[in-house]
Design an enzyme around this catalytic site. Structure first.
Site, short mmCIF file in Angstrom:
data_model
loop_
_atom_site.label_atom_id
_atom_site.label_comp_id
_atom_site.label_asym_id
_atom_site.label_seq_id
_atom_site.Cartn_x
_atom_site.Cartn_y
_atom_site.Cartn_z
CB ALA A 348 -0.92 0.01 1.22
CG MET A 349 2.72 4.92 -2.11
SD MET A 349 4.03 5.04 -0.87
CE MET A 349 4.43 6.79 -0.99
CD GLU A 350 2.70 7.18 2.23
OE1 GLU A 350 3.78 7.77 2.36
OE2 GLU A 350 2.62 5.98 1.97
CG ASN A 351 0.92 7.53 -3.98
OD1 ASN A 351 2.13 7.65 -3.87
ND2 ASN A 351 0.35 6.41 -4.39
CD GLU A 384 -0.84 3.20 3.19
OE1 GLU A 384 -0.36 4.30 2.87
OE2 GLU A 384 -0.12 2.27 3.55
CG HIS A 387 0.95 7.89 5.19
ND1 HIS A 387 2.18 8.34 5.51
CD2 HIS A 387 1.02 6.56 5.26
CE1 HIS A 387 2.97 7.33 5.74
NE2 HIS A 387 2.28 6.24 5.60
#
Length: 975
Positions: A348-351, A384, A387
């Site tokens: 997972a990535m919190e862009n 996420e 973030h």
């Protein structure tokens, strides 16, 4: 940041918290300075391409390893705004390979006169470069570019200029570029998947930590934040997503007259390059609005149609609201997209505004109700989303990377500020949306205990490393590890504990408002916490916040506290293996330690140990056996405790008489500590075993799981049966396991639905039942046979997922070829899932008849029955079973020419690792050596011989330990 199929297990729990925390971070940070950020840089016009006669940047030989470089850019240019256009030349149905074209115009502020512009670029081919003075809307004089040079090792592009850029002025760097779309999971990547029976493709991005430079030339450092205007050119059948909402969709034709869609996005908030995000896909979505924020969850069309993302949608809004309320801020972005990618390496990535997830981390199916998937999704979403508040509390376990999006670390050496805080807050968010989860139990079991096991090795780094180390001995990627995530979360838990959550949140809010859309290091956080401490009288600290916290973040490892109740003395030392005490730590090996404690069941005021040894008169006990002390109550500190024999005896007696007098988390910690202390030579195994006598009264599965992993390690189950300790352990453990076993067996037989909300049953009941069957508990074997027989009678019957692997294994083990053949038939069904097949692959290796195992191994060689990559899996499953290691080894030696041709040395090495557990004598080593001499090169034979000798030594030490355990069990079987 990996899952198998749709079942994620323990990791699922961690992922749920991540999403919540990420949201919190974003809410905080974004709200604080949203207005200011929006005014800093006006939107720029469409990116202008430099003249085709501009100098060309020679293409590097191939994409550089972006994560390896720690080189810092000069500080003479500061990026303010990017106009970025990306054009992936991808059409549905085409095979590839594919490229992407792009143009970036970067508005910079010149801080020092310079005749060169240096920025990051890796693996990109230049399509021209130019430099003009002033914003493009006020285009001024052109600064002639003399040449464009690529430093592949440093991953930078150098624009050498014929004139000078003057301090105080603004310039626009115009760069055209082209890159390759690879089918990996870094940078801008392409992935293939199946949806509704059709093959499809999508494009997505993963730019953390240093992959933005592989997508577009940029100032790819976390402190160099800027605003972005993004345009994506794509095939009309796809939809394009980025951090901000789309504000215009138009059409254009390429040089061949083919039609493309152009999606233009609103100007972003000020953010780091690694948070820019792009997705181009043919997905559907579900949506809801929460406090004016549009939330969309995108996934494969069949997943959306079947409702697999509905749970994630239903919890995302409440998590946003929870974080807004916690930090008293409003989420400033108008939309949040969550995208479920079929394949995604990061998990997972919190862009900002466009969060990406591994599909299995975001989907929940009705059939998953007896798995830990619900908790996992809550944790990941929480992380996420957290973030977003760091950009608002930046990465609150996946989306909660502390303050990374709103407040970004100055450099990657303080990455723990993003990830550690996010990992802490993700669990708070998960409990909010799933209140039946037990925060302290899950946090200790999933976060603290695992990292304590890793953090005791010499050479493990500290949380906050010196910048010079990151440039040299560490690669940036190596920082994304359990020390950053789990130790960071554990230290944050401790910090919140001794500050109180109220003061901690107050300090975080102050910190976020001060550094929103800016950069900070850990000292900035300590300063804001100190300000809050100085402004009140409720909490008093023995030293400054910086002194306390630096002792935990700037040195390796953690302490063990040794308590002498006769004198009330507590001493501390670094927890290391007593067999090798030489510490390489250059710090003073002293921590400033908060000690939460209780005496005789009553909580006591917090104490502090701020030196190597200190006397606490309050902790001296009387001669009464009912006078006892417990340290680190509810795991408020990141350390282990070594009690003296007097207190351990009293605690053991207390556990036998009234185990609930000690909180569940403290019982877990107490037993986990004594086994760790045994392993590292602080105490004898007999001392640890004394604390297991009470287990017949233990009803917590997470405690039982920890005990069983210490007494019956999964990698030694087949080995232990070769020792005299097995019948003794069987009698001792079964006597204590029966109450909790029968409690859960009753649910399995009568009302398994009642366990749907029992989180620890979902993740740990399998280990309890597997151990009971391994120990020969007849009811467990009968239950496995009954459920397996029901499945044979009706192949549509679903064995309870909680114990499905155990039931299949022992259903085959206690059966005949009839049961084995049924497993084979089910394995070959076309509707079998990946998880089903893996369970059955393992179950077929559980057969007790040698001929069945040998036939199974022969099947593994067949090209028509299995693809070649399954042969090694079958061998490794067989070699770990009770009778399988002999048969598997014979099979490997007999068929080595064919196996070697298919797998080479890799398979042999894997088998040797397992076979090493059974090497106890010189004769056994010699037998194996004969085989190695015929199959390995000389250098490999030497290395393998050394490995076998080491294994023999380890096995001898294990035998000595098991002899002690056997003697203790013989004396205590009747207790």
């Amino acid at each position: 940041m990996g899952a198998r199929g749709l079942y994620v297990g323990r990791r699922a729990a961690a992922l749920l918290a991540a999403l919540l925390l990420a949201l919190l971070a974003a809410l905080l940070a974004l709200a604080a300075l949203y207005g200011r950020c929006r005014q800093e840089e006006p939107p720029s016009p469409r990116p202008q391409r430099p003249s085709p006669t501009a100098p060309s940047l020679a293409a590097p030989p191939g994409p550089a390893a972006a994560a390896a470089s720690g080189r810092r850019l000069p500080r003479n240019l500061l990026p303010l705004h990017y106009d970025l256009e990306l054009w992936p030349r991808v059409r549905p149905g085409l095979a590839g390979p594919f490229v992407f074209n792009g143009q970036v115009n970067i508005t910079v502020h010149c801080l020092q006169d310079t005749d060169a512009a240096v920025l990051h670029s890796s693996g990109l081919r230049s399509r021209g470069a130019a430099v003009v003075r002033g914003p493009l809307s006020e285009a001024g004089a052109v600064v002639e570019v003399a040449g464009l040079r690529l430093d592949a090792a440093g991953e930078v592009a150098v624009l050498e200029l014929r004139g000078r850029l003057r301090a105080g002025r603004r310039y626009v760097l115009q760069l055209g570029f082209q890159g390759r779309l690879e089918e990996d999971f870094d940078g801008l990547f392409l992935t293939r998947y199946t949806d509704q029976g059709l093959s499809s493709m999508l494009i997505a991005s993963q730019l953390e930590p240093t992959y933005a430079r592989t997508v577009y030339p940029c100032f790819d450092e976390p402190a160099m934040k800027a605003t972005f205007n993004i345009r994506i050119v794509h095939d009309p059948s796809y939809v394009a997503l980025s951090n901000m909402p789309a504000i215009d969709v138009s059409e254009m034709k390429d040089e061949n007259g083919s039609l493309w869609t152009v999606t233009k996005f609103n100007t972003s908030l000020k953010m780091s390059t690694y948070l820019t995000a792009f997705v181009i896909c043919d997905f559907d979505y579900v949506t809801r609005t929460e406090r004016g924020n549009e939330i969309r969850i995108w996934a494969r069309k069949e997943a959306v149609k079947n409702g697999y993302v509905d749970y994630a949608l239903n919890i995302t809004g409440p998590i946003f609201s929870f974080l807004e309320g916690l930090l008293n801020v409003s989420y400033p972005l108008p939309k949040t997209d969550l995208v479920a990618l079929p394949d995604f390496g990061a998990g997972a990535m919190e862009n900002w505004g466009l969060m990406t997830f591994q599909e299995s981390s975001l989907m929940y199916q009705p059939s998953d109700k007896f798995t830990s998937r619900k908790a996992m999704i809550a944790i990941i979403v929480s992380h996420e989303l957290g973030h977003q508040a760091r950009e608002m509390l930046r990465h609150f376990f996946f989306l909660l990377k502390w303050f990374g999006n709103l407040v970004t670390m100055n450099w990657w050496n303080d990455l723990w500020l993003n990830e550690g805080l996010a990992s802490y807050f993700e669990y708070l968010g998960a409990i909010f949306v799933e209140p039946k989860l037990s925060l302290d139990k899950i946090f200790y079991d999933h976060v603290v205990q695992p990292v304590l096991k890793e953090d005791n090795e010499r050479g493990v780094r500290s949380l906050s490393e010196a910048e010079e180390k990151i440039k040299g001995s560490f690669s940036l990627i190596s920082l994304f590890d359990s020390i950053t995530y789990s130790k960071g979360a554990s230290i944050t838990w401790m910090l919140s504990g001794f500050l109180t959550e109220k003061l901690f949140i107050r300090a975080l809010t102050s910190y976020l408002k001060e550094f929103s859309f800016s950069n900070a290091n850990q000292d900035d956080l300590w300063t804001h916490i100190q300000m809050v401490i100085d402004g009140q009288n409720e909490v008093q600290l023995p030293a400054s916040v910086k002194q306390i916290m630096d002792s935990w973040t700037c040195q390796n490892g953690f302490p063990v506290l040794t308590l002498n109740l006769t004198t009330g003395t507590i001493s501390q030392e670094q927890f290391l293996n007593k067999k090798n005490e030489n510490s390489t730590d250059s710090y003073n090996n002293t921590w400033i330690i908060p000690i939460s404690w209780m005496r005789n069941g009553s909580s006591q005021p917090l104490m502090w140990l701020d030196k190597s040894s200190k006397v606490f008169p309050e902790m001296q006990v009387s001669e009464s056996e009912y006078d006892w002390v417990l340290l680190n109550v509810d795991l408020n500190g990141y350390y282990r405790v070594n009690y003296d024999q007097l207190n351990l005896k009293r605690l053991a007696r207390l556990l036998e008489n009234d185990p609930k007098a000690i909180p569940a988390v403290s019982r877990f910690q107490l037993i986990d500590d004594v086994f760790a202390l045994t392993q590292f030579g602080y105490i004898q195994i007999e001392t640890a075993l004394e604390l297991t006598k009470y287990l017949a009264r233990e009803d917590e599965l997470f405690i039982w799981n920890m005990v069983l992993l210490n007494l019956v390690p999964e990698n030694l189950e087949s080995t232990l049966k070769n020792y005299e300790v097995y019948p003794l352990l069987k009698k001792y453990l079964l006597k204590r396991m029966l109450p909790i076993y029968h409690y859960y067996a009753g649910f399995i037989r009568q009302n398994v639905d009642a366990l749907e909300d029992d989180y620890f049953a979902q993740v740990y009941l399998e280990k309890l039942f597997a151990t009971a069957c391994w120990l020969g508990l007849q009811d467990c074997l009968n239950l496995s046979s009954e459920l397996y027989a029901k499945w044979m009678d009706n192949p549509e019957y679903k064995i309870p997922f909680l114990i499905r692997r155990t039931v299949c294994c022992y259903g085959v083990a206690v059966g005949s070829d009839k049961e084995w053949n049924f497993a084979w038939e089910m394995y070959n069904r076309t509707d079998s899932t990946k998880e089903d097949k893996d369970i059955l692959l393992s179950a077929m290796s559980c057969a007790k008849e040698s001929w069945l195992l040998y036939r199974y191994l022969q099947y593994g060689l067949s090209d028509t029955l299995f693809s070649s990559n399954y042969t090694s899996i079958i061998i490794l499953y067989a070699v770990t079973k009770d009778i399988g290691h002999h048969i598997a080894w014979e099979f490997v030696t007999e068929n080595w020419p064919l196996l070697s041709e298919r797998y080479g040395k890799e398979l042999l090495h894997d088998v040797l690792k397992v076979m090493g557990r059974f090497v106890n004598t010189d004769i056994q080593i010699q037998e194996l050596q004969v085989f190695y001499n015929a199959t390995l090169e000389e250098d490999e034979r030497v290395a393998t011989t050394l490995l076998l000798e080491l294994t023999k030594t380890e096995n001898m030490e294990r035998r000595e330990l098991l002899i002690k355990v056997a003697k203790w069990l013989q004396k205590n079987l009747d207790d």
